[in-house]
Design a protein around this motif. Structure first.
Motif, PDB file in Angstrom:
ATOM      1  N   GLN A 131       0.845  -1.186   0.000  1.00 32.68           N
ATOM      2  CA  GLN A 131       0.000   0.000   0.000  1.00 32.68           C
ATOM      3  C   GLN A 131       0.879   1.234   0.000  1.00 32.68           C
ATOM      4  O   GLN A 131       1.947   1.253   0.618  1.00 32.68           O
ATOM      5  N   ASN A 132       0.398   2.266  -0.690  1.00 32.02           N
ATOM      6  CA  ASN A 132       1.203   3.464  -0.860  1.00 32.02           C
ATOM      7  C   ASN A 132       0.357   4.685  -0.511  1.00 32.02           C
ATOM      8  O   ASN A 132      -0.722   4.884  -1.096  1.00 32.02           O
ATOM      9  N   ILE A 133       0.844   5.504   0.410  1.00 35.74           N
ATOM     10  CA  ILE A 133       0.104   6.690   0.844  1.00 35.74           C
ATOM     11  C   ILE A 133      -0.145   7.639  -0.324  1.00 35.74           C
ATOM     12  O   ILE A 133      -1.234   8.188  -0.464  1.00 35.74           O
ATOM     13  N   SER A 134       0.861   7.817  -1.180  1.00 40.37           N
ATOM     14  CA  SER A 134       0.702   8.768  -2.290  1.00 40.37           C
ATOM     15  C   SER A 134      -0.255   8.253  -3.368  1.00 40.37           C
ATOM     16  O   SER A 134      -0.633   8.997  -4.268  1.00 40.37           O
ATOM     17  N   LEU A 135      -0.662   7.000  -3.254  1.00 34.84           N
ATOM     18  CA  LEU A 135      -1.660   6.440  -4.172  1.00 34.84           C
ATOM     19  C   LEU A 135      -2.991   6.232  -3.444  1.00 34.84           C
ATOM     20  O   LEU A 135      -3.759   5.331  -3.775  1.00 34.84           O
ATOM     21  N   GLY A 136      -3.211   7.055  -2.408  1.00 38.50           N
ATOM     22  CA  GLY A 136      -4.467   6.979  -1.668  1.00 38.50           C
ATOM     23  C   GLY A 136      -4.609   5.723  -0.836  1.00 38.50           C
ATOM     24  O   GLY A 136      -5.723   5.268  -0.589  1.00 38.50           O
ATOM     25  N   GLY A 137      -3.487   5.133  -0.433  1.00 40.28           N
ATOM     26  CA  GLY A 137      -3.518   3.922   0.367  1.00 40.28           C
ATOM     27  C   GLY A 137      -3.680   2.651  -0.453  1.00 40.28           C
ATOM     28  O   GLY A 137      -3.775   1.561   0.092  1.00 40.28           O
ATOM     29  N   ASN A 138      -3.723   2.792  -1.766  1.00 41.37           N
ATOM     30  CA  ASN A 138      -3.832   1.631  -2.662  1.00 41.37           C
ATOM     31  C   ASN A 138      -2.450   1.078  -2.976  1.00 41.37           C
ATOM     32  O   ASN A 138      -1.459   1.807  -2.952  1.00 41.37           O
ATOM     33  N   LEU A 143      -4.016  -0.627  -9.184  1.00 42.45           N
ATOM     34  CA  LEU A 143      -4.411   0.475 -10.072  1.00 42.45           C
ATOM     35  C   LEU A 143      -4.109   0.201 -11.544  1.00 42.45           C
ATOM     36  O   LEU A 143      -4.252   1.085 -12.384  1.00 42.45           O
ATOM     37  N   GLU A 152      -0.875   7.146 -12.734  1.00 44.09           N
ATOM     38  CA  GLU A 152      -0.655   7.519 -11.340  1.00 44.09           C
ATOM     39  C   GLU A 152       0.512   6.727 -10.730  1.00 44.09           C
ATOM     40  O   GLU A 152       1.320   7.271  -9.986  1.00 44.09           O
ATOM     41  N   CYS A 156       4.038   8.228  -9.361  1.00 43.05           N
ATOM     42  CA  CYS A 156       4.597   7.863  -8.059  1.00 43.05           C
ATOM     43  C   CYS A 156       6.055   7.415  -8.207  1.00 43.05           C
ATOM     44  O   CYS A 156       6.924   7.809  -7.433  1.00 43.05           O
TER      45      CYS A 156
END
Length: 166
Positions: A131-138, A143, A152, A156
């Motif tokens: 999970q990645n914070i800069s990808l909205g937690g996704n 994605l 996106e 990142c």
């Protein structure tokens, strides 16, 4: 004293085009091999030509291995049931334009991601699952089902490359 006469070279357009193609292929930026055929592109316009022609269903397996996602799980990106995929692959059918584009964009993304992670493929594959914070937690791999999501993830990776992790 004899004067030397330079002979003019005749211009052969076919030879010129052949040389240009050879240079373009040798300096190719992206490559995808599938079903014994090599797809090579250096620009978006080259990519458009490949998309319009279509690429084989087997390329789904090629890209899923590079990302380290089982084909069975990866088929959701294309909205394909396993049975349809198996049938189309056996028939050596070609993907439609949208799915061909996704495969080519993913090829570019994987090449860029591996480069960002200093050619450490396993590190990149682990990053894709987290999970990645800069990808909205996704997670980045969640994605990959749209061109916007792929862009996106690429953005990142670009931030990581330049040290801007926010």
């Amino acid at each position: 004293m004899k004067k030397e006469v330079k002979q003019k070279k005749t211009f052969d357009p076919k030879e010129s085009i052949g040389r240009a193609k050879a240079v373009r292929i040798s300096s190719a930026k992206w490559r995808l091999e599938s079903e014994g055929h090599e797809y090579v592109w250096t620009s978006r316009l080259d990519r458009v030509g490949i998309i319009r022609a279509g690429i084989p269903y087997a390329s789904i397996e090629v890209i899923s291995k590079r990302i380290n996602i089982p084909v069975k799980e990866f088929l959701h990106v294309f909205g394909l049931p396993q049975t349809t995929y198996n049938k189309k692959r056996r028939e050596k059918s070609l993907l439609n334009g949208r799915d061909s584009e996704i495969i080519l964009l993913l090829t570019e993304l994987v090449d860029f991601g591996i480069e960002v992670f200093n050619n450490e493929e396993e590190k990149f594959q682990r990053w894709m699952k987290k999970q990645n914070i800069s990808l909205g937690g996704n997670s980045p791999e969640s994605l990959l089902d749209s061109t916007t999501g792929i862009q996106e993830v690429k953005n990142c990776l670009n931030r990581i490359e330049y040290g801007n992790l926010a």
